[in-house]
Design a protein around this motif. Structure first.
Motif, PDB file in Angstrom:
ATOM      1  N   UNK A  15       0.855  -1.181   0.000  1.00  0.00           N
ATOM      2  CA  UNK A  15       0.000   0.000   0.000  1.00  0.00           C
ATOM      3  C   UNK A  15       0.887   1.225   0.000  1.00  0.00           C
ATOM      4  N   UNK A  16       0.621   2.095  -0.952  1.00  0.00           N
ATOM      5  CA  UNK A  16       1.382   3.335  -1.088  1.00  0.00           C
ATOM      6  C   UNK A  16       0.550   4.443  -0.491  1.00  0.00           C
ATOM      7  N   UNK A  17       1.121   5.098   0.518  1.00  0.00           N
ATOM      8  CA  UNK A  17       0.368   6.122   1.243  1.00  0.00           C
ATOM      9  C   UNK A  17       1.175   7.396   1.283  1.00  0.00           C
ATOM     10  N   UNK A  18       0.510   8.468   1.606  1.00  0.00           N
ATOM     11  CA  UNK A  18       1.162   9.756   1.713  1.00  0.00           C
ATOM     12  C   UNK A  18       0.115  10.832   1.902  1.00  0.00           C
ATOM     13  N   UNK A  19       0.595  12.088   1.924  1.00  0.00           N
ATOM     14  CA  UNK A  19      -0.286  13.222   2.149  1.00  0.00           C
ATOM     15  C   UNK A  19      -1.388  13.239   1.110  1.00  0.00           C
ATOM     16  N   UNK A  28      -1.641  22.504  -4.308  1.00  0.00           N
ATOM     17  CA  UNK A  28      -2.123  22.390  -5.687  1.00  0.00           C
ATOM     18  C   UNK A  28      -1.803  21.039  -6.311  1.00  0.00           C
ATOM     19  N   UNK A  29      -0.833  20.335  -5.818  1.00  0.00           N
ATOM     20  CA  UNK A  29      -0.453  19.051  -6.410  1.00  0.00           C
ATOM     21  C   UNK A  29      -0.187  18.056  -5.301  1.00  0.00           C
ATOM     22  N   UNK A  30      -0.247  16.764  -5.700  1.00  0.00           N
ATOM     23  CA  UNK A  30      -0.031  15.731  -4.730  1.00  0.00           C
ATOM     24  C   UNK A  30       1.438  15.505  -4.460  1.00  0.00           C
ATOM     25  N   UNK A 163       7.053  14.157  -0.225  1.00  0.00           N
ATOM     26  CA  UNK A 163       7.496  15.042  -1.312  1.00  0.00           C
ATOM     27  C   UNK A 163       8.561  15.982  -0.775  1.00  0.00           C
ATOM     28  N   UNK A 164       9.798  15.872  -1.347  1.00  0.00           N
ATOM     29  CA  UNK A 164      10.893  16.720  -0.880  1.00  0.00           C
ATOM     30  C   UNK A 164      11.130  17.900  -1.813  1.00  0.00           C
ATOM     31  N   UNK A 165      10.221  18.097  -2.769  1.00  0.00           N
ATOM     32  CA  UNK A 165      10.372  19.255  -3.667  1.00  0.00           C
ATOM     33  C   UNK A 165       9.818  20.492  -2.986  1.00  0.00           C
ATOM     34  N   UNK A 166       9.859  21.562  -3.690  1.00  0.00           N
ATOM     35  CA  UNK A 166       9.411  22.824  -3.120  1.00  0.00           C
ATOM     36  C   UNK A 166       7.937  22.813  -2.808  1.00  0.00           C
ATOM     37  N   UNK A 167       7.169  22.059  -3.619  1.00  0.00           N
ATOM     38  CA  UNK A 167       5.734  21.973  -3.353  1.00  0.00           C
ATOM     39  C   UNK A 167       4.962  23.130  -3.920  1.00  0.00           C
ATOM     40  N   UNK A 168       3.674  22.946  -3.932  1.00  0.00           N
ATOM     41  CA  UNK A 168       2.783  23.977  -4.480  1.00  0.00           C
ATOM     42  C   UNK A 168       1.831  24.428  -3.358  1.00  0.00           C
ATOM     43  N   UNK A 169       2.073  25.595  -2.857  1.00  0.00           N
ATOM     44  CA  UNK A 169       1.245  26.138  -1.781  1.00  0.00           C
ATOM     45  C   UNK A 169       1.175  25.168  -0.594  1.00  0.00           C
ATOM     46  N   UNK A 170       2.304  24.530  -0.372  1.00  0.00           N
ATOM     47  CA  UNK A 170       2.333  23.579   0.734  1.00  0.00           C
ATOM     48  C   UNK A 170       3.647  23.723   1.477  1.00  0.00           C
ATOM     49  N   UNK A 171       3.491  23.750   2.833  1.00  0.00           N
ATOM     50  CA  UNK A 171       4.671  23.842   3.671  1.00  0.00           C
ATOM     51  C   UNK A 171       5.164  22.438   3.994  1.00  0.00           C
ATOM     52  N   UNK A 176       5.188  17.133   7.015  1.00  0.00           N
ATOM     53  CA  UNK A 176       5.857  16.238   7.955  1.00  0.00           C
ATOM     54  C   UNK A 176       4.956  15.932   9.162  1.00  0.00           C
ATOM     55  N   UNK A 177       4.154  16.923   9.568  1.00  0.00           N
ATOM     56  CA  UNK A 177       3.216  16.644  10.666  1.00  0.00           C
ATOM     57  C   UNK A 177       2.233  15.572  10.250  1.00  0.00           C
ATOM     58  N   UNK A 178       1.738  15.715   8.970  1.00  0.00           N
ATOM     59  CA  UNK A 178       0.785  14.726   8.487  1.00  0.00           C
ATOM     60  C   UNK A 178       1.466  13.368   8.380  1.00  0.00           C
TER      61      UNK A 178
END
Length: 1504
Positions: A15-19, A28-30, A163-171, A176-178
Motif C-alpha cells: 500500500x502506497x500512502x502519503x499526504x 495544488x499538487x499531490x 514530497x521533498x520538492x518545493x511543493x505547491x502552496x504547501x509547507x 511532515x506533521x501529516x
C-alpha cells in the motif's frame, strides 16, 4: 507475510500512502504517490502518465475503477529472483478523492479519516478494476480491464511517500506533521515500512535532510530517494520493501539519488545515441514518414530500448528533428550549388569589365532580368522564398531569382567584378611580359628560364605576376619559338635539297656525308637556332634523311597534306562529277545569236548603262561587226540581295558581265562582287559543269569636262583588271556628253564574244573515245608538299576543261585529256605527283614531258624543283609553272620576284616553257596554257621514246630484263625492298623510313649476296661493291630495278674493289699471278652481281689496252654487251655518262639538265666543291692525312664505295654519282700533282713514328666514351661499368652466336647503346632487346675510342721481341714479365677482357671463333698500330700471335694456373716477313692508303 495455500507464485500487497486530501491540506499538487505507482507497475515511457487527478465527478467515483473507494488498484508486478522463483507484488494506492462539485471528499463506505483508513491492512472491493490513467475513467471498455484478485487484498507492507520538492502552496513542515501522524497509525499494523522521498529531481536539500533526520529516528525504516519522472530508484524502493517481507532475500543496497540518476542518465544517453545513429543510417530522405520508419525499425533492440526508456513521442520528435535537419541540409546544398553556379553564370552574362564596372548590384539584377537569355540561367518563382517552396525538390538547376536578394549573392557579384578587374590587370601584365620576352632577341630555343630571368627582373610586368605565371608564359614562349625554329629548320632542309639528293643508297649516311651536311647547314642561322636542342635537331635531320631515302606518301613529312593524297581526293570527287555534268552545258553551238548580259554597278550606274545599250539597239537587237545579236540585259546593283541568291546565275545564265564604276568606292564594291560571283560559279561548275563567265571592267565618263580623278580611276581599274585577269575598257580620248560611249559598249561585247568562242572551243563535244589503254602522251606534273596553294589550283587547267576524264583503274592520281594537238585529236595522260613520288617515275618510267610546279613564295619549293630537274634527261621537254596570288606580287614582293626570275632564267637556259598561275585569277586556269608545251612534247615524242628504249635496254643488260614501264609504283623496283622482302607479292610499298633512334634499315644486299668482305680495325666485316653501270645514279633515293639473280653452277668468282687495286698494285708485283686476257665469256661474270666491272681499271695495270671501257653482264639474249669507245679517255669524259656511249644511237647522247643550266649545275656543284676544298686542304696536311687514314669506323655500316665528294681518298671516280663536268674536274686535279709509289713509300718511311690517335667517331658529346681509362674506373671498381655490362650480356646471350666479334652489328644500334649508357649507367641490355653483335661492336668501339690503346705503345717492341723467342716456355715467362709492366688500370682491364675472350674461345665449336680468330679481330683494337709504318706491317703476325697467346694462356698469366698445352703452331714463332706484300696477303693486312679497311686473305682469283 501472507502465503497462498495453492501452488500459485507467492504474492505481496503493498500500500502506497502519503499526504492526501483537499487542496487546502495538500496544496495544488499531490506528493507523487500515483506517479510512483505508475512508474513501478508500467515502467515503459509510453505507459507513464505524469498527470493523475484526485478531483472526480460522482459518476467517475462510482465507476468500476474507483468503485466508491478511496484507494486505487494499480495491478501487479512480477519478479523473478536469483533462484528462478517468481513472485508478484500487488500495488494499492491510498488516496482521497475530491468531489468536483463540492470540493469535499467523496462519501464512501469507509468514513474514517485518511490516516486511519490508509493504515488498514485488509481491503475489499468487489469487481474493482485496475487503474491505468485518468482518461480511463468513464471509458473503461476502451482500456485493458483487469480486476483486483478476489475483490480483496491483505496489505503486507507500506511505502510512505514524502514530497521533498518545493511543493505547491504547501509547507514541508505541515506535510511532515501529516506524515508523522500517518506513520504512527501505520506502525500499529506492524507491517514493514519504506519511506520514499519523491520528486528528488526537484529536491530541496533542506527538506531531504529533514526527512533523513525523521527516518533516522525510526527503527527498521529505510529511506529511498526516488524520482518517478526520471525513473530513478523506483524499483529499488519496492525491492527494499520486498526484502523486509521475504527475509530469505538479500538486503538491497541503498543508492543515493544522485548516483542512481547518473547511472540512469548514462543508460538513457547510450540508448539515445544508438537510436539516433539508427535513425541517421535508416532515414536519408527527408520525405520519409514516421509510419514507414517505425515499420522498418520494429524488432530492433536499439529501437525497443529507446521506446521503453524514452517513449514513442520522444522517438517521433527525434525523427521529426532528423527530417528537418535532412531538409535543411538539402536546402543548404542547393544553396551552395546555386552560389557556386552564380559566379560561372555571372562570368557568362558579364564577362566584359566595361559593362559592369559601374553597375551596382541592384542595377545588375535589372540588367539580368531584361536579358534575352534570362530563362537559360534563372527561374522566377511565384512564391518566395525559394527554400520554403517545392522548388527545393525540383530537378531544375536554374538559379531562383529571389536568391539574388541575399547578401551572399551580392558578395559574389562584387567578387566577380573585382575578379574581372584583377584578371584584366593580370592579363595585361601577362601580355606585357610576353611582349617583353619577344623583345629579348637573345632568347634561343631550349634556353632555360633561369638563364633569361636575370634580364627581365626589372620589368614591371615581371614584378606584378606570379612565378607560376612567369614560367607558364615563358614556357609558351619557348614552345612558340621552338616550334617556329623547328619549322624553319625543316624548311631549311628542303631549301638545301641538292645537299641530300646525292646520298648513297645504304640506309645510314657515311660519317663523311654527315660531316658534309653538318658543315653546310652549320652556317645557317636556322641550324644554329636549335643549338641547345641538338638531339631534336639531329632527330629532325635524320627524319628528313629517312624521308629522302624512302619518299612515299606514307612517310611524307607533311602527313595528310601530301600532294599525292590531296590529288587523289580531288580527282576522286571532281572527275566523277565531270563525267556526269558534260551533258548539262547550256550552250554548245559555234554560232552565237543571243547574248545574256549582266550589268553590274553601284547607285544606278548599271541602269544608266542598260539605258545606253538599249538606246543603241533596235528592239533589243544590237549590230556588231556586221552581225546582229539579240541582247537580254539584267541590271544588278552591287548592294542588291540578288547577288546573295544562289539561283540567279542558273536562272539568267549570263554569257558576260559588264562591271561599271566611276569612283574608288564603286570600284572596290565591284571587286568584291566579282569575287563572290566567281566563287558561286566555281561551286556551280563543280556541281553542274557550268562554263566560266567573262567579266568586262568599264570606266564610266565623268559629266564634268575636267576631272582630276580620272587618271587615278584609270590606274586603279587597270590594276584590278590585271589582278582579276579580266578586260579593262577605258574612256576614249576626247570629251563626251554621256557616261558611256558606243566604242566602250562594242569593245565590251567583243570581249564577251571572244570569251564565248574560247569556251565553245574548250567545251566542244567529245569525239569517239579511243581505247583507254592507248595514250599518245604521258605527262607528269610535279608539285611540292606544303606549298602555300591548293592542289585545285594546279588541277583547274585540266578539271575545268570539257575534255577531261578519269584515268585508268588503279591510277587514282591520273587523268586523261582529249585535245586537238597539231592536226588531230590526241589522248594525253597527266599524272599529278609530289616531287618525292616522281623520283621513281623519272628514273624508271617512260615520260614524254614534265610540268614542274613551284610556289614563288617558297624557296624550298624552288630548291626541290632544281634538285629534281637537275637529274632529268634533257631530251624530255619541261614546262615550269610558278604559283603566286596575282601579277601584282611580282612588283610588290622582292622574294617572289627573285624566285619567279630564277625560274624564268632556268627555263631560258634549258629552253623550257615557263608560265605562272595566279590563285586570285581564273584567266590562266585553262588547258590552253599548256597547249604549246603539248605541241613541243608531241614533236619530240619519237626521240624521247628512242632514248628511253636505249636506256631500258641498258638496264636489261644490267638487270636481266626490262620492267613494266607504267603505271607501277615509283618504288616498286627498289633493290633494297626486293631483297628485304623477297616473298612479297606487292612491291608497291617501300620499306619503313629510316628511324633516328636506330632502326636497322638495311638497304645493302643480304649476306648471301655479298661477293667479298673486308675487316676494319675493329675486326668487322663489311661488303665490297663493284661499280654500277647504267644511268641509275646513286644520288637518287629510288634505286634502279634489280632482277632476281640466277644461281649459276660456276666456281666462286670474286672481284677486287677497283678502289683497292691501285693502292696495293705495287705490293703485288712480286706475288702477281699470271695475267689473263679480257673477260669474254659469261663464266667470268659473277651471277650474283648486279653491276659491271670497270674493265679499264682492272686491266690497265697489267699492260692490256682495250677500247672496251666497261664489260657489261650478258643481256636477255645471252650475249655479252660491250660499249666501244674510239676517242680515248678524254673523249669519254665529254660524251659518256654512267659508262655508256650513246652516240651509236641516232642523235646525240642525252645528258642531264644540270649540264645545260648554269644555275642547276652551280647549285648542285656548290655543296660538293665546298666539301672537296675542305678535304683537299686536309690532304695537304700530313697530320690531317694521317688522322684520316687511321680511322676506326665500323665498316659494316658504311658504304665502302668512295663518294666522288672525297677525291683525297684513293680510287677511281664513281660514274654513277659524278656528272661529266665533275669527272673532268677531278681527273684534272689528279694530273696536277702525280706521285710515284716509291716516292710515297719514301715519304712515309721518313716520318718518325707517332702514336695513332683515333678521330672523334661519335656525333654527340660524351663524358664516358673517348676519355682516358683512369677517368671511368675507381679503386673499388677497377673495371669500367660499360665493359662489365657488355661482357655480362655477351656471355649470357652470345656464346652460341656464330661469328661473334667478327660480324659487326648495326652501327646505329651500337651508337644507340652508347648514347643510352651516357644518359643512364643503369640501363639493361636485356630490356633494350639489342642484338648481341651490336653489343660486341659497342665493346670494341669503347677500346677503339680510348685516347691511348689498352696495350701501351712503349711495350710493343718488347712484346714483338718476346714473340720471336723459340722456346715456348721462355716466351710465356717473358710475356708474363712484360704484362706486369702494364699500368695498374690497364692491367686490370686487360686481364678482364682476355679472360672473357678465353671463355669465348671455349665455345668455338658453336661460335667458330677460335683464339686465333679472336686475336685477328682484337689485336688492332687493343694495340692500335700505325699501318703507315713499314715496320708495323712486318710485325702484324707477331702482334696477332701475342694476343692469341694471351687468350690461350689466360689462366697462366692472370690467375696463377698452369701452362696450357701448346699446339705446334705456337711452339715456333712465325717466320719473319721480308717483303711487305708477302705479309699483306696472307696476314690480312689493309692496303697502305686505306688503313681503316683490312683485306681478307685472297684466294686465287680468276680475274688476275
Amino acid at each position: 507475510m501472507a502465503k497462498n495455500k495453492d501452488a500459485r507464485p507467492p504474492s505481496f500487497a503493498v500500500s502506497v500512502v502519503g499526504l492526501s486530501g483537499t487542496e487546502k491540506e495538500k496544496g495544488n499538487c499531490g506528493v507523487g504517490k500515483s506517479c510512483l505507482c505508475n512508474r513501478y507497475v508500467r515502467p515503459n515511457a509510453d505507459s507513464y502518465h505524469s498527470e493523475h487527478t484526485s478531483v472526480l465527478s460522482t459518476i467517475d467515483f462510482g465507476g468500476r475503477v474507483v468503485n466508491n473507494d478511496h484507494f486505487l488498484y494499480w495491478g501487479e508486478v512480477s519478479h523473478r529472483v536469483d533462484e528462478g522463483l517468481e513472485y508478484k507484488i500487488h500495488i494499492i494506492e491510498q488516496t482521497e478523492f475530491i468531489d468536483d462539485q463540492t470540493f469535499l471528499p467523496h462519501r464512501s463506505t469507509n468514513l474514517q479519516p485518511y490516516t486511519k483508513r490508509a493504515a488498514a491492512t485488509k481491503l475489499q472491493s468487489a469487481e474493482k478494476l485496475m487503474y491505468i490513467c485518468t482518461d480511463q475513467l468513464g471509458l473503461e471498455q476502451d482500456f485493458d480491464q483487469k480486476q483486483m484478485p478476489d475483490g480483496k487484498l491483505n496489505i503486507d507492507g507500506f511505502v510512505l511517500c514524502v514530497d521533498v520538492s518545493k511543493g505547491c502552496n504547501r509547507k514541508f513542515d505541515d506535510q511532515m506533521k501529516f506524515v508523522n501522524s500517518l506513520y504512527s497509525q501505520i506502525v500499529k499494523s506492524k507491517k514493514p515500512i519504506v519511506v520514499a522521498a519523491t520528486k528528488c529531481d526537484e529536491c530541496v536539500d533542506q527538506h531531504l535532510r529533514d526527512l533523513q533526520a525523521f527516518v533516522a529516528n525510526k527503527k527498521n525504516v529505510m529511506l529511498i530517494e526516488t524520482s518517478a519522472r526520471c525513473n530513478v530508484n523506483i524499483e529499488l524502493c519496492f525491492s527494499a520493501l520486498t526484502q523486509q517481507l521475504d527475509k530469505t532475500r538479500g538486503k538491497p543496497k541503498t543508492v543515493p539519488y544522485l548516483e542512481a540518476y547518473k547511472v540512469q542518465r548514462q543508460l538513457v544517453a547510450s540508448v539515445t545515441d544508438k537510436f539516433e545513429k539508427m535513425i541517421t543510417n535508416t532515414v536519408r530522405d527527408y520525405h520519409a514518414t514516421w509510419k514507414t520508419v517505425t515499420s522498418l525499425l520494429k524488432g530492433q533492440i536499439d529501437y525497443q530500448e529507446f521506446i521503453t526508456l524514452e517513449g514513442s513521442r520522444k522517438a517521433h520528435n527525434m525523427f521529426t528533428k532528423h527530417i528537418a535537419q535532412l531538409r535543411q541540409e538539402h536546402i543548404r546544398k542547393r544553396r551552395e550549388e546555386y552560389l557556386t553556379t552564380l559566379p560561372k553564370t555571372l562570368n557568362n552574362l558579364f564577362n566584359n569589365l566595361e559593362e559592369v564596372e559601374q553597375l551596382s548590384w541592384h542595377e545588375a539584377q535589372s540588367v539580368i532580368r531584361n536579358r534575352s537569355d534570362f530563362q537559360c540561367w534563372f527561374v522566377l518563382l511565384e512564391q518566395t522564398p525559394w527554400d520554403e517552396t517545392d522548388h527545393v525538390d525540383s530537378s531544375d538547376r536554374r538559379i531562383p531569382f529571389d536568391l539574388l536578394n541575399t547578401f551572399d549573392a551580392e558578395r559574389i557579384y562584387h567578387n566577380h567584378v573585382q575578379h574581372l578587374v584583377s584578371e584584366k590587370r593580370r592579363m595585361d601584365m601577362n601580355e606585357r611580359f610576353k611582349k617583353t620576352l619577344e623583345r629579348v632577341h637573345f632568347i634561343t630555343p631550349g634556353q632555360a628560364w633561369e638563364e633569361v630571368m636575370c634580364f627581365v627582373m626589372e620589368d614591371e610586368a615581371y614584378k606584378y605576376i606570379t612565378e607560376s605565371d612567369r614560367r607558364d608564359i615563358y614556357c609558351r614562349h619557348q614552345q612558340e619559338i621552338v616550334e617556329r625554329a623547328k619549322e624553319d629548320f625543316q624548311e631549311m632542309l628542303f631549301e638545301h635539297a641538292e645537299l641530300f639528293y646525292d646520298l648513297d643508297l645504304n640506309a645510314t649516311p657515311s660519317c663523311d656525308k654527315m660531316t658534309e651536311i653538318h658543315s653546310v647547314l652549320s652556317e645557317e642561322p636556322r641550324y644554329r637556332a636549335l643549338q641547345k636542342l641538338a638531339p631534336d635537331r639531329e632527330s629532325l635531320l635524320l627524319k628528313h634523311i629517312g624521308f629522302v631515302y624512302h619518299p612515299t606518301k606514307e612517310t611524307c613529312l607533311s602527313g595528310q597534306n601530301c600532294v599525292d593524297i590531296k590529288v587523289e581526293q580531288v580527282l576522286m570527287n571532281r572527275l566523277v562529277q565531270l563525267d556526269h555534268g558534260r551533258s548539262n552545258f547550256y550552250y554548245s553551238s559555234a554560232s552565237i545569236d543571243k547574248i545574256n548580259l549582266c550589268l553590274l554597278g553601284k547607285e544606278g550606274l548599271s541602269q544608266e548603262l542598260a539605258n545606253e545599250i538599249r538606246a543603241q539597239s533596235t528592239d533589243d537587237e544590237y549590230t556588231l561587226d556586221g552581225k546582229i545579236y539579240e541582247l537580254e540585259l539584267l541590271s544588278v546593283d552591287v548592294n542588291s540581295t540578288l547577288l546573295f541568291s544562289h539561283t540567279w546565275l542558273a536562272t539568267f545564265k549570263p554569257h558576260g558581265c559588264f562591271c561599271v564604276f566611276n569612283s574608288i568606292e564603286s570600284l572596290n564594291s565591284i571587286g568584291d562582287c566579282i569575287g563572290r560571283i566567281r566563287a558561286e560559279l566555281m561551286q556551280s561548275r563543280r556541281e553542274k559543269f557550268a562554263p566560266p563567265l567573262t567579266f568586262i571592267l568599264i570606266l564610266a565618263n565623268q559629266r564634268d569636262s575636267v576631272c582630276k580623278n580620272i587618271p587615278i580611276l584609270r590606274h586603279q581599274g587597270q590594276q584590278l583588271a590585271n589582278k582579276l585577269q579580266c578586260t579593262f575598257v577605258d574612256i576614249p580620248s576626247g570629251a563626251f556628253p554621256r557616261k558611256f560611249t558606243e566604242f566602250q559598249i562594242k569593245q565590251g561585247l567583243r570581249a564577251v564574244l571572244e570569251g564565248l568562242k574560247h569556251n565553245v572551243d574548250v567545251f566542244a563535244p567529245l569525239p569517239c573515245i579511243k581505247d583507254m589503254a592507248e595514250t599518245d602522251l604521258r605527262i607528269v606534273m610535279c608539285a611540292m608538299c606544303w606549298d602555300p596553294f591548293s592542289v585545285d589550283l594546279i588541277l583547274s587547267p585540266f578539271l575545268d576543261s570539257h575534255c577531261c576524264s578519269a584515268g585508268p583503274p588503279g591510277q587514282s592520281n591520273t587523268l586523261i585529256l582529249d585535245k586537238i594537238i597539231g592536226d588531230s585529236r590526241r589522248r594525253i595522260q597527266v599524272t599529278v605527283l609530289s616531287y618525292h613520288s616522281a623520283i621513281g617515275v623519272r628514273k624508271d618510267e617512260l615520260v614524254h614531258g614534265y610540268i614542274l610546279v613551284y610556289s614563288a613564295k617558297r624557296k624550298a619549293s624552288m630548291a626541290t624543283l632544281r634538285a629534281f630537274l637537275a637529274e632529268v634527261h634533257d631530251v624530255i621537254p619541261v614546262q615550269m609553272v610558278a604559283i603566286t596570288d596575282s601579277q601584282a606580287d611580282f612588283f610588290e614582293n622582292d622574294s617572289i620576284k627573285e624566285l619567279m626570275t630564277e625560274g624564268e632564267h632556268i627555263a631560258t637556259e634549258i629552253t623550257a616553257k615557263f608560265t605562272a598561275l595566279y590563285s586570285l585569277s581564273h584567266y590562266h586556269r585553262q588547258t590552253e596554257v599548256f597547249t604549246p608545251f603539248f605541241n613541243e612534247v608531241l614533236e619530240k615524242k619519237l626521240s624521247i621514246e628512242s632514248s628511253f628504249l636505249f636506256d631500258n635496254s641498258s638496264r636489261e643488260c644490267t638487270t636481266g630484263a626490262s620492267e613494266e614501264v607504267f603505271p607501277t609504283s615509283p618504288h616498286s623496283r627498289s633493290p633494297a625492298y626486293n631483297s628485304y622482302y623477297p616473298e612479297s607479292d606487292e612491291d608497291n610499298e617501300a620499306p619503313p623510313p629510316y628511324s633516328p633512334i636506330g632502326d636497322d634499315v638495311q638497304l645493302l644486299p643480304t649476306p648471301s649476296d655479298r661477293a667479298k668482305y673486308r675487316i676494319d680495325l675493329e675486326g668487322n666485316e663489311y661488303q665490297v661493291h663493284s661499280t654500277p653501270v647504267g644511268d641509275y645514279e646513286r644520288n637518287h633515293k629510288v634505286p634502279p630495278p634489280v632482277r632476281p639473280k640466277p644461281v649459276l653452277p660456276k666456281p666462286s668468282v670474286k672481284k677486287l674493289d677497283p678502289n683497292l687495286l691501285k693502292t696495293i698494285e705495287a705490293g703485288m708485283r712480286s706475288n702477281r699471278r699470271p695475267q689473263r686476257g679480257p673477260v669474254t665469256h659469261t663464266e667470268d661474270v659473277e651471277a650474283s652481281d648486279n653491276y659491271a666491272d670497270p674493265v679499264d681499271t682492272l686491266l690497265k695495270s697489267r699492260g692490256i689496252h682495250s677500247d672496251d671501257i666497261y664489260a657489261v653482264p650478258e643481256d636477255a639474249h645471252s650475249r655479252l654487251v660491250k660499249i666501244k669507245h674510239s676517242f680515248g679517255l678524254h673523249g669519254l669524259q665529254g660524251e659518256e655518262e654512267n659508262g655508256f656511249d650513246r652516240r651509236s644511237q641516232a642523235g646525240r647522247k642525252p645528258s642531264k639538265y644540270k649540264h645545260r643550266s648554269k644555275i642547276l649545275f652551280s647549285k648542285t656543284k656548290a655543296y660538293q666543291s665546298r666539301f672537296q676544298s675542305d678535304s683537299d686542304g686536309e690532304e695537304s696536311c700530313p697530320a690531317s692525312q694521317k688522322k684520316k687514314k687511321g680511322r676506326t669506323h665500323r665498316g659494316s655500316e658504311e658504304d665502302p664505295l668512295l663518294s666522288p665528294a672525297d677525291p683525297w681518298k684513293g680510287g677511281i671516280d664513281n660514274p654513277a654519282i659524278t656528272s661529266d663536268p665533275e669527272q673532268e674536274e677531278k681527273k684534272m686535279k689528279k694530273k696536277k700533282a702525280p706521285k710515284t709509289p716509291k716516292e710515297q713509300k719514301k715519304h712515309k718511311s721518313s716520318k718518325p713514328p707517332k702514336p695513332l690517335y683515333p678521330p672523334t667517331r661519335r656525333t654527340w658529346e660524351s663524358n664516358y666514351f673517348g676519355v682516358p681509362l683512369q677517368n671511368v674506373v675507381t679503386p673499388e671498381h677497377p673495371i669500367p661499368l660499360f665493359i662489365e655490362k657488355c661482357v655480362d650480356y655477351i656471355e649470357r646471350t652470345g656464346l652460341t652466336t656464330e661469328g661473334l666479334y667478327r660480324v659487326s652489328g648495326n652501327k646505329t644500334d651500337q651508337d644507340n647503346i652508347q648514347k643510352q649508357f651516357d644518359q643512364d649507367h643503369h640501363i639493361d641490355f636485356v630490356a633494350m632487346d639489342v642484338a648481341v653483335n651490336a653489343v660486341a661492336g659497342a665493346l670494341k668501339a669503347f677500346f677503339a675510342d680510348l685516347p691511348d690503346p689498352l696495350i701501351p705503345y712503349r711495350l710493343h717492341p718488347e712484346l714483338v721481341e718476346a714473340a720471336k723467342m723459340m722456346d715456348y716456355t721462355e716466351r710465356l715467362q717473358e710475356l708474363q714479365e712484360i704484362v706486369k709492366k702494364f699500368p695498374p688500370v690497364n692491367y686490370q682491364v686487360f686481364k678482364y677482357i682476355i679472360t672473357h675472350l678465353n671463355r669465348v674461345n671455349q665455345h668455338s665449336k658453336t661460335t667458330l671463333m677460335t683464339a686465333e680468330n679472336l686475336s685477328i679481330c682484337f689485336w688492332p683494337t687493343l694495340m692500335r698500330p700505325d699501318f703507315e709504318n713499314k715496320d708495323t706491317l712486318s710485325t702484324t703476325k707477331l702482334n696477332q700471335s701475342v694476343i692469341e697467346t694471351f687468350i690461350l694462356q689466360s689462366d697462366f698469366f692472370f690467375h696463377g694456373g698452369e701452362m696450357a698445352e701448346s699446339s705446334s703452331s705456337e711452339g715456333t714463332p712465325p717466320p719473319r716477313c721480308h717483303n711487305m706484300v708477302e705479309a699483306l696477303l696472307p696476314l690480312q693486312l689493309p692496303p697502305p692508303l686505306q688503313p681503316q679497311q683490312i683485306q681478307h686473305a685472297l684466294p686465287p682469283d680468276p680475274l688476275m
